[in-house]
Design a protein around this motif. Structure first.
Motif, short mmCIF file in Angstrom:
data_model
loop_
_atom_site.label_atom_id
_atom_site.label_comp_id
_atom_site.label_asym_id
_atom_site.label_seq_id
_atom_site.Cartn_x
_atom_site.Cartn_y
_atom_site.Cartn_z
N GLN A 35 0.85 -1.19 0.00
CA GLN A 35 0.00 0.00 0.00
C GLN A 35 0.88 1.24 0.00
O GLN A 35 1.65 1.46 0.95
CB GLN A 35 -0.93 0.01 1.20
CG GLN A 35 -1.94 1.15 1.15
CD GLN A 35 -3.05 0.99 2.17
OE1 GLN A 35 -2.91 0.28 3.16
NE2 GLN A 35 -4.18 1.63 1.93
N LYS A 39 -3.01 5.49 -1.76
CA LYS A 39 -3.51 4.48 -2.69
C LYS A 39 -4.09 3.30 -1.94
O LYS A 39 -3.82 3.10 -0.76
CB LYS A 39 -2.38 4.01 -3.61
CG LYS A 39 -1.86 5.09 -4.55
CD LYS A 39 -0.88 4.53 -5.56
CE LYS A 39 -0.42 5.58 -6.55
NZ LYS A 39 0.52 5.01 -7.56
N GLU A 40 -4.87 2.52 -2.66
CA GLU A 40 -5.44 1.32 -2.06
C GLU A 40 -4.39 0.21 -1.99
O GLU A 40 -3.42 0.20 -2.75
CB GLU A 40 -6.64 0.85 -2.88
CG GLU A 40 -7.80 1.83 -2.86
CD GLU A 40 -9.01 1.27 -3.59
OE1 GLU A 40 -10.09 1.91 -3.48
OE2 GLU A 40 -8.90 0.24 -4.26
N ARG A 41 -4.62 -0.70 -1.09
CA ARG A 41 -3.72 -1.83 -0.98
C ARG A 41 -3.87 -2.70 -2.23
O ARG A 41 -4.99 -2.96 -2.68
CB ARG A 41 -4.03 -2.63 0.28
CG ARG A 41 -3.03 -3.72 0.59
CD ARG A 41 -3.01 -4.07 2.06
NE ARG A 41 -4.30 -4.42 2.61
CZ ARG A 41 -4.51 -4.67 3.89
NH1 ARG A 41 -3.50 -4.60 4.76
NH2 ARG A 41 -5.72 -4.99 4.33
N GLU A 42 -2.75 -3.19 -2.75
CA GLU A 42 -2.78 -3.97 -3.99
C GLU A 42 -2.01 -5.27 -3.84
O GLU A 42 -1.04 -5.36 -3.07
CB GLU A 42 -2.21 -3.16 -5.16
CG GLU A 42 -0.75 -2.82 -5.03
CD GLU A 42 -0.20 -2.13 -6.28
OE1 GLU A 42 -0.95 -1.91 -7.25
OE2 GLU A 42 1.01 -1.80 -6.27
N SER A 105 -7.29 -11.21 -4.27
CA SER A 105 -8.08 -10.22 -3.53
C SER A 105 -7.69 -10.22 -2.06
O SER A 105 -7.59 -11.27 -1.43
CB SER A 105 -9.56 -10.55 -3.65
OG SER A 105 -10.31 -9.74 -2.75
N GLU A 106 -7.52 -9.03 -1.51
CA GLU A 106 -7.16 -8.92 -0.10
C GLU A 106 -8.26 -9.49 0.79
O GLU A 106 -7.99 -9.92 1.91
CB GLU A 106 -6.87 -7.46 0.27
CG GLU A 106 -8.04 -6.53 0.13
CD GLU A 106 -7.71 -5.12 0.57
OE1 GLU A 106 -8.16 -4.18 -0.09
OE2 GLU A 106 -7.01 -4.96 1.57
N TYR A 107 -9.49 -9.50 0.30
CA TYR A 107 -10.61 -9.98 1.11
C TYR A 107 -10.60 -11.49 1.27
O TYR A 107 -11.33 -12.04 2.10
CB TYR A 107 -11.92 -9.50 0.50
CG TYR A 107 -11.99 -8.00 0.41
CD1 TYR A 107 -11.86 -7.34 -0.81
CD2 TYR A 107 -12.15 -7.23 1.55
CE1 TYR A 107 -11.90 -5.96 -0.88
CE2 TYR A 107 -12.19 -5.85 1.49
CZ TYR A 107 -12.06 -5.22 0.27
OH TYR A 107 -12.08 -3.86 0.20
#
Length: 122
Positions: A35, A39-42, A105-107
């Protein structure tokens, strides 16, 4: 309780290399995320529990290598040819369920380390 501890971050000049480590309390399917400020975490890279299958984000493919030593319950990220745009906090993540290819996906990851800062100067 799952524990993930990252190490190996630091400051490096563009074109240089760093190796990140993530020590886990068990054996999991794992990945690296990052991250950057604002910015968003990628997703960066993922690896299956066996270590046989890996997957990379397009932005790091050919420069970064993810690996693991299951005897030590440790995952690594070898980062070569670093660029200023690689500057970010890098997180290791783990999940109980293995998947092929590794999840992007981080989720999909339930467990996270505290993060380690990587700064690449130009």
């Amino acid at each position: 309780q799952v524990q993930l501890v990252e190490s190996g971050g630091g400051l490096v000049q563009a074109g240089g290399s760093l190796r990140l480590s993530c020590a886990a309390s068990g054996r999991y399917a794992m990945g690296w995320f990052r991250q950057a400020p604002g910015k968003e975490r990628e997703f960066v890279a993922g690896i299956t529990r066996s270590g046989i299958t890996t997957y990379y984000a397009y932005s790091v493919k050919g420069r970064f290598t993810i690996s693991r030593d299951n005897a030590k319950n440790t995952m690594y990220l070898q980062m070569n040819s670093l660029k200023p745009e690689d500057t970010a906090v890098y997180y290791c993540a783990a999940r109980d369920t293995n998947s092929i290819p590794p999840q992007r996906s981080e989720y999909e990851y339930a467990y996270w380390g505290q993060g380690t800062q990587v700064t690449v100067s130009s």
